[in-house]
Scaffold this motif. Sequence first.
Motif, PDB file in Angstrom:
ATOM      1  N   LEU A 190      -1.907   2.516   2.493  1.00 59.76           N
ATOM      2  CA  LEU A 190      -2.087   2.393   3.932  1.00 59.76           C
ATOM      3  C   LEU A 190      -0.785   2.539   4.708  1.00 59.76           C
ATOM      4  O   LEU A 190      -0.801   2.977   5.859  1.00 59.76           O
ATOM      5  N   SER A 191       0.340   2.174   4.099  1.00 56.23           N
ATOM      6  CA  SER A 191       1.595   2.277   4.838  1.00 56.23           C
ATOM      7  C   SER A 191       1.898   3.717   5.211  1.00 56.23           C
ATOM      8  O   SER A 191       2.468   3.988   6.279  1.00 56.23           O
ATOM      9  N   VAL A 192       1.538   4.637   4.343  1.00 57.45           N
ATOM     10  CA  VAL A 192       1.806   6.054   4.600  1.00 57.45           C
ATOM     11  C   VAL A 192       0.684   6.700   5.412  1.00 57.45           C
ATOM     12  O   VAL A 192       0.936   7.546   6.273  1.00 57.45           O
ATOM     13  N   HIS A 193      -0.549   6.294   5.160  1.00 55.20           N
ATOM     14  CA  HIS A 193      -1.696   7.011   5.724  1.00 55.20           C
ATOM     15  C   HIS A 193      -2.416   6.242   6.822  1.00 55.20           C
ATOM     16  O   HIS A 193      -3.492   6.676   7.256  1.00 55.20           O
ATOM     17  N   LEU A 194      -1.857   5.117   7.300  1.00 54.03           N
ATOM     18  CA  LEU A 194      -2.582   4.279   8.261  1.00 54.03           C
ATOM     19  C   LEU A 194      -2.902   5.033   9.544  1.00 54.03           C
ATOM     20  O   LEU A 194      -4.036   4.966  10.049  1.00 54.03           O
ATOM     21  N   ILE A 195      -1.934   5.772  10.102  1.00 59.16           N
ATOM     22  CA  ILE A 195      -2.190   6.484  11.352  1.00 59.16           C
ATOM     23  C   ILE A 195      -3.270   7.549  11.152  1.00 59.16           C
ATOM     24  O   ILE A 195      -4.165   7.716  11.998  1.00 59.16           O
ATOM     25  N   ALA A 196      -3.229   8.243  10.011  1.00 59.87           N
ATOM     26  CA  ALA A 196      -4.245   9.264   9.738  1.00 59.87           C
ATOM     27  C   ALA A 196      -5.622   8.634   9.583  1.00 59.87           C
ATOM     28  O   ALA A 196      -6.623   9.180  10.066  1.00 59.87           O
TER      29      ALA A 196
END
Length: 348
Positions: A190-196
């Motif tokens: 989630l840290s990398v893909h949260l905005i997506a």
Amino acid sequence: DPALVYGAFSVALLLSGLCAPRVGRAIDRRGGRPVLTLSVLVLAAGLALLGLLPGLWGWVVGWVVLGFGMALGLYEAAFATLGVLYGRAARRPITLVTLLAGFASTVGWPASAALVPLLGWRGTCLAYAAVLLLVVLPLYRLLPAAAAPTATGGAAAEAIDPPLPAAWVRRSFLLLAAFFTIRSVISGMLSVHLIAVLGGLGLSVAAAVAAASLMGPSQVGGRLLEFTLGRAAHPLTAARLGAALLPAGALLLVLAGPAAAVPFVLLYGASNGILTISRGALPLALFGPKGYPVLMGRLALPILLAQAGAPTLSAPLVASLPAVAVLGLAGLLALAAMACLLPLRRAP
């Protein structure tokens, strides 16, 4: 090549995890001051290499050195040092360290944004190396060389703590390792893909970024709750509460959709904030200060390996699955992690 740029950071985390057990043993034998002092020198060297070496190969070499420095100086090393110095009384210092560290991005991102236009990214790396050597290194040198033999310190605690049943220790350690590893997988994803993921629910880019930006304050809020209201609770109770916040937030977001994006981020961030403290406080409460640095090193190995691999391995899932399914998967993983905490009991 963006894959190589981000892959270098994953390699650093991988090296940090592989070195963590050895670092724990070093802190157990020599205390934390020499290890943390060495961490500053290695981290400063890694930043200097990033600033001075040309090309992608220089970038990779710099991050390899930083990986060794991270093993010597990240949370697990700091927690192990506090465990040696304070014994069972280390929970409060651990909480204070994580509370202050929660403001790292609050200070670091604006500072970097101000320095890069002036110095370039290479000059900014050199500036941070100088800060480590001129500010952090003298602070580490002020640490006691070893634990003081006080009534609450590590030496006294080792003398009065009875030996723990070996079978109970093995079972409890495996449950703890599974819990924190699963949570690291979720955080890495989630840290990398949260905005997506938030964008996939229908939020605009601006709204997704605004919601995601609440992660930092909510993590600090979770640590403040642990520091104030949670200080009277056993660390196991605090960990169970922290673990429950993420699946509750994921369920809310799946049911309510984009309208629940902010509450989800707040619950997720508070969960991460509480569990950062639990990573240091819960093993100490369950197993005691004897051998605590070694235990923290062993515990860090699967956690850091999960952090290194989760962003890359989860990318195809995030790209191919609907956002609701990704959140549902995160919620199910969080429930599986919670299940690891339920059988845990205080030492017999």
